[in-house]
Write a protein that holds these residues in place. Structure first.
Motif, short mmCIF file in Angstrom:
data_model
loop_
_atom_site.label_atom_id
_atom_site.label_comp_id
_atom_site.label_asym_id
_atom_site.label_seq_id
_atom_site.Cartn_x
_atom_site.Cartn_y
_atom_site.Cartn_z
N ILE A 31 0.83 -1.20 0.00
CA ILE A 31 0.00 0.00 0.00
C ILE A 31 0.88 1.26 0.00
N THR A 107 -4.39 8.52 -7.62
CA THR A 107 -3.57 7.77 -6.66
C THR A 107 -4.38 7.15 -5.51
N PRO A 108 -5.23 7.92 -4.82
CA PRO A 108 -6.01 7.28 -3.74
C PRO A 108 -6.96 6.21 -4.27
N ILE A 109 -7.46 6.41 -5.49
CA ILE A 109 -8.38 5.43 -6.07
C ILE A 109 -7.62 4.13 -6.36
N ARG A 111 -5.04 3.17 -4.73
CA ARG A 111 -4.77 2.57 -3.42
C ARG A 111 -5.95 1.72 -2.96
N VAL A 112 -7.17 2.24 -3.15
CA VAL A 112 -8.36 1.48 -2.76
C VAL A 112 -8.47 0.21 -3.61
N SER A 115 -6.06 -2.32 -2.44
CA SER A 115 -6.41 -2.91 -1.14
C SER A 115 -7.39 -4.06 -1.27
N THR A 133 -16.99 -1.80 -2.06
CA THR A 133 -18.08 -0.82 -2.02
C THR A 133 -17.51 0.59 -2.14
N VAL A 134 -16.43 0.85 -1.40
CA VAL A 134 -15.79 2.17 -1.46
C VAL A 134 -15.34 2.47 -2.90
N LEU A 138 -16.50 5.52 -5.47
CA LEU A 138 -15.53 6.41 -6.12
C LEU A 138 -15.75 6.45 -7.63
#
Lengths: 149, 278
Positions: A31, A107-109, A111-112, A115, A133-134, A138
């Motif tokens: 991560i 970038t955060p997307i 990362r999700v 994960s 779901t997150v 997004l």
């Protein structure tokens, strides 16, 4: 009561627990690396775009009129994927910057998304569902953005 | 002032914004928005667009370090993202309907409230004797981290998980509305309701705010609120500042982190209320 990952003192950690710990550690590294790669790449692209812009347009370095236009959003810039692609083909600095910013937004997307796989690897079904779901929210939001724009 | 000079000044301010944001889990937008509107007369719409970039930059830059150092509680973060992302989408949709003046007032009040709550709670320390919470047990949220300043392993138990999730929905909505990561709400929620240690709260807030911001970023980008020459110096400055700030957090005492957090919130809250009500 012990937190997960801490064996009672005086006893050696049992294998399943230390194996799980090793997996958690591996996931943390993955991560962290995803975030670092996203950050470094986008920073490089943005800086290249800035350098190209300031080299190509001497007025950007001297005129205060350009700054006033930029600050009020009156200097044209791409805000669609198509616009960015056309700009990139012309080596346009503004488009390169925008592309770098888009990489940062993604970038955060990323990362999700990564994960989800790490929870599959940890065999944690609840968190696979939560993280999926997150990601769905997004993606929906990005699509909403396009429809609303 | 030329565009180049503007970029360099903005870059320098954002170095500080990134460092502070990474320490406090605030995302730096909290400095970027007032700096742009008050110093450079940037319209609030473009300032918020730039702050979305700032939030994602702080979050990604800082979280890369905090996850590796195991200060972040990733399970808590990923669970609470359910609330923050849905909230953020809600907020981004209503944002177009609210005027700039009202936004300043809402922003100011939100921050004042957070500061008050954090100040009231200044004597609390990481606890293991919290009310039992089945959700936290089932989701395996309890954790521990190594506190470099105290030189020991800090164990903690998580509580009020459901309330935390609800608060995160509100935090997400506020951040969608105002373009801040609303770490200003996330940190107190984790601190006061869920009883996480302050460093874990700020690190986990940092972890989440990027995703919250990303949830509304698509809307802002398509609307043309992200001006590249405003956002680029912000991104560069904040990324570098956040990476530097992340080295500092482990060495600071929890009491100091809390103190700085409250002080920063009070300061900016007053600033924004003045702007909104003047």
């Amino acid at each position: 009561m012990n937190a997960p990952g801490t064996p009672p003192s005086g006893q050696p950690p049992d294998t399943t627990e230390s194996e799980e710990d090793a997996r958690v550690r591996k996931v943390e590294i993955i991560i962290s690396t995803v975030l670092r790669v996203g950050v470094v790449t986008s920073l490089l692209v943005v800086v290249v775009g800035l350098v190209v812009s300031f080299v190509k347009h001497p007025a950007y370095r001297t005129s205060s009129a350009i700054r006033v236009a930029v600050v009020h959003g009156a200097n044209p810039y791409p805000h669609t994927l198509g616009g960015i692609i056309v700009g990139l083909q012309h080596g346009d600095g503004t488009a390169i910057i925008t592309f770098g910013l888009l990489l940062l937004l993604l970038t955060p997307i990323m990362r999700v998304a990564v994960s989800i796989f790490t929870f599959v690897y940890q065999r944690d079904r609840t968190f696979v569902v939560i993280t999926s779901t997150v990601l769905a929210v997004l993606v929906t939001s990005f699509l909403l953005g396009r429809a609303g724009g | 002032m030329s565009l180049l000079a503007f970029s360099l000044v903005l870059f320098s301010i954002c170095l500080a914004a990134g460092a502070l944001g990474s320490l406090l889990g605030l995302g730096g937008g909290i400095i970027v928005v007032p700096a742009l509107t008050l110093l450079f007369n940037v319209p609030i719409r473009l300032a918020i667009g730039a702050s979305i970039i700032s939030v994602i930059a702080t979050s990604s830059g800082a979280a890369a370090a905090y996850v590796r150092e195991r200060i972040t509680n990733m399970r808590v973060g990923m669970f609470l993202e359910l609330g923050t992302t849905t909230g953020a989408v809600t907020g981004a949709i209503i944002a177009g309907l609210v005027g700039a003046r009202a936004l300043f007032v809402v922003f100011g009040l939100v921050l004042a409230y957070s500061a008050l709550q954090m100040f009231r709670n200044r004597h609390e320390t990481a606890a293991t004797d919290v009310p039992p919470d089945r959700w936290a047990d089932d989701l395996r949220l309890h954790d521990h981290y190594h506190d470099e300043a105290e030189g020991r392993e800090v164990h903690y138990r998580v509580t009020h998980t459901k309330a935390g999730l609800g608060l995160m929905y509100v935090a997400g909505a506020v951040s969608g509305l105002l373009g801040i990561g609303s770490g200003a709400l996330k940190v107190p929620s984790m601190d006061l309701a869920m009883r996480l240690p302050i460093k874990v709260s700020t690190a986990t807030s940092n972890f989440m705010i990027g995703v919250t911001a990303a949830a509304s970023a698509g809307v802002y980008f398509a609307r043309g609120d992200i001006e590249p020459f405003i956002a680029a110096p912000v991104a560069a400055g904040v990324l570098i500042g956040a990476t530097a700030g992340a080295r500092l957090l482990p060495r600071l005492h929890s009491r100091s982190v809390r103190g700085i957090f409250v002080a920063v919130l009070v300061l900016i809250s007053v600033q924004m209320l003045v702007k909104g009500l003047a």
